[in-house]
Design an enzyme around this catalytic site. Structure first.
Site, mmCIF file in Angstrom:
data_model
loop_
_atom_site.group_PDB
_atom_site.id
_atom_site.type_symbol
_atom_site.label_atom_id
_atom_site.label_comp_id
_atom_site.label_asym_id
_atom_site.label_seq_id
_atom_site.Cartn_x
_atom_site.Cartn_y
_atom_site.Cartn_z
ATOM 1 C CG HIS A 1 -0.374 -0.268 2.509
ATOM 2 N ND1 HIS A 1 -0.532 -1.469 3.151
ATOM 3 C CD2 HIS A 1 0.379 0.480 3.335
ATOM 4 C CE1 HIS A 1 0.102 -1.453 4.313
ATOM 5 N NE2 HIS A 1 0.654 -0.276 4.443
ATOM 6 C CD GLU B 1 -1.952 3.208 6.478
ATOM 7 O OE1 GLU B 1 -1.896 3.650 7.646
ATOM 8 O OE2 GLU B 1 -1.162 2.375 6.015
ATOM 9 C CG HIS C 1 0.783 10.947 -11.733
ATOM 10 N ND1 HIS C 1 1.750 11.535 -12.525
ATOM 11 C CD2 HIS C 1 0.640 9.683 -12.208
ATOM 12 C CE1 HIS C 1 2.160 10.668 -13.437
ATOM 13 N NE2 HIS C 1 1.502 9.535 -13.264
ATOM 14 C CD GLU D 1 -0.844 9.110 -16.532
ATOM 15 O OE1 GLU D 1 -0.635 9.205 -17.756
ATOM 16 O OE2 GLU D 1 0.014 8.716 -15.724
#
Length: 360
Positions: free
Chosen positions: A101, A152, A170, A218
């Protein structure tokens, strides 16, 4: 150094798999923030694991659906700290690793959850409040945490704004229809910063949108994929140096590299499997730019490993900086280690077995 807005309370990196003693105060660099705790559970042994796994196994799935065998316990034949440098670097290539994550901070958790679920199609996987440490976490994504790369989010009580800086780029999300997704974002009051259209120098249809905190996403038009949350883009000052580090220390594969001299930048995609089936790290080098402001919003990426001790050795051998020595967390016995890459980007490696126990 990171420019940090003075606040009364400490800001935590808030990785679900970490806890360090003591809270860092503001005024430090992002690299200096100390992680917080993992959901409490106990592991029978904190003995370093060796290469030899073969006892009772658990299952951990990669993004492509393949099962990773993970040893569930047993005595190490040899402490990993006695391994030779050659063995350690060779072991990295065989380690069972996966991006678990990505962690970052937001100023209004409910507002962000609403945007991600209604506009980006994510699911709220779990949410927990830790009032004694004054923060709340929310995990969102497109599938279970044991088989998907997820987000998270961390909300620190009373902190409603962060500096994203110029280094973070991004997140990438694969969608079936970019134009349709953009229209939905607009209808919900979201911000579109790049209208749908072919990527410069290519044919893939993309668009860019911003979440309520200013994090860019994106949107990439692709067919069905098991891993819609597919990219994390970070900017680096020396691309070749970074590629070498992530290949050797992290065991990632260089999937592709593309130079765009017309626009004066080069990108490299690295990961643990093909881009259409796994989340990948996108590193961007802008010609002549060697330093960026990292801000205090983005925190780190968590990576699963079979052995945090050998992982730390490999990172040190490759010139990385260990910010948390490998070992069990006090009172929990979850084995982790944390490091910085050559550009100061933080990653945390979490024992695969311990991660599965958390999810249970």
């Amino acid at each position: 150094m990171v420019g940090i807005i003075p606040m009364a309370s400490s800001i935590r990196p808030s990785l679900s798999t970490l806890r360090f003693a003591g809270a860092s105060r503001l005024g430090l660099s992002l690299a200096s923030f100390t992680p917080r705790r993992l959901a409490c559970f106990h592991l029978a042994s904190a003995v370093p694991q060796s290469q030899s796994f073969g006892l009772k196994a658990s299952k951990l799935l990669r993004g492509d659906g393949k099962t990773i065998g993970v040893a569930a316990g047993g005595n190490a034949a040899q402490a990993s700290t006695t391994a030779t440098p050659e063995n350690v670097l060779e072991w990295v290539k065989q380690d069972k690793r996966r991006l678990l994550h990505v962690v970052y901070r937001v100023g209004d958790l409910d507002r962000t959850i609403k945007f991600y679920t209604e506009c980006l199609g994510m699911k709220l996987l779990r949410k927990r409040d830790i009032p004694e440490e004054r923060y709340t976490n929310a995990f969102l994504g497109y599938g279970p945490e044991d088989s998907h790369f997820v987000i998270e989010l961390t909300y620190n009580y009373g902190v409603d704004k962060y500096d994203i800086g110029t280094a973070f780029g991004h997140f990438g999300i694969a969608v079936d229809d970019v134009a349709k997704t953009v229209e939905l974002v607009k209808a919900k009051g979201g911000k579109v910063t790049r209208e749908p259209g072919p990527v410069k120098g290519g044919n893939t249809v993309i668009a860019f949108v911003e979440d309520p905190d200013g994090y860019k996403f994106e949107l990439l038009e692709r067919g069905p994929t098991p891993e819609p949350l597919c990219q994390v883009m970070l900017r680096v000052g020396d691309l070749d140096r970074s590629i070498t580090f992530y290949e050797k220390a992290f065991g990632m594969e260089l999937l592709r590299k593309r130079d765009n001299p017309e626009y004066k930048y080069t990108i490299a995609m690295l990961g643990y499997g093909p881009e259409d089936k796994n989340a990948v790290l996108e590193l961007t080098y802008n010609y002549g730019v060697t330093e960026y402001n990292k801000g205090n919003a983005y925190a780190q990426i968590a990576v699963g490993t079979d052995d945090v001790y050998k992982t730390a050795e490999a990172i040190k051998l490759c010139g990385g900086k260990i910010t948390r020595e490998p070992g069990p967390l006090p009172g929990i016995n979850t084995k982790i280690t944390a490091c910085l890459d050559p550009d100061g980007w933080k990653s945390v490696f979490v024992d695969n077995v311990d991660f599965l126990k958390e999810l249970e």
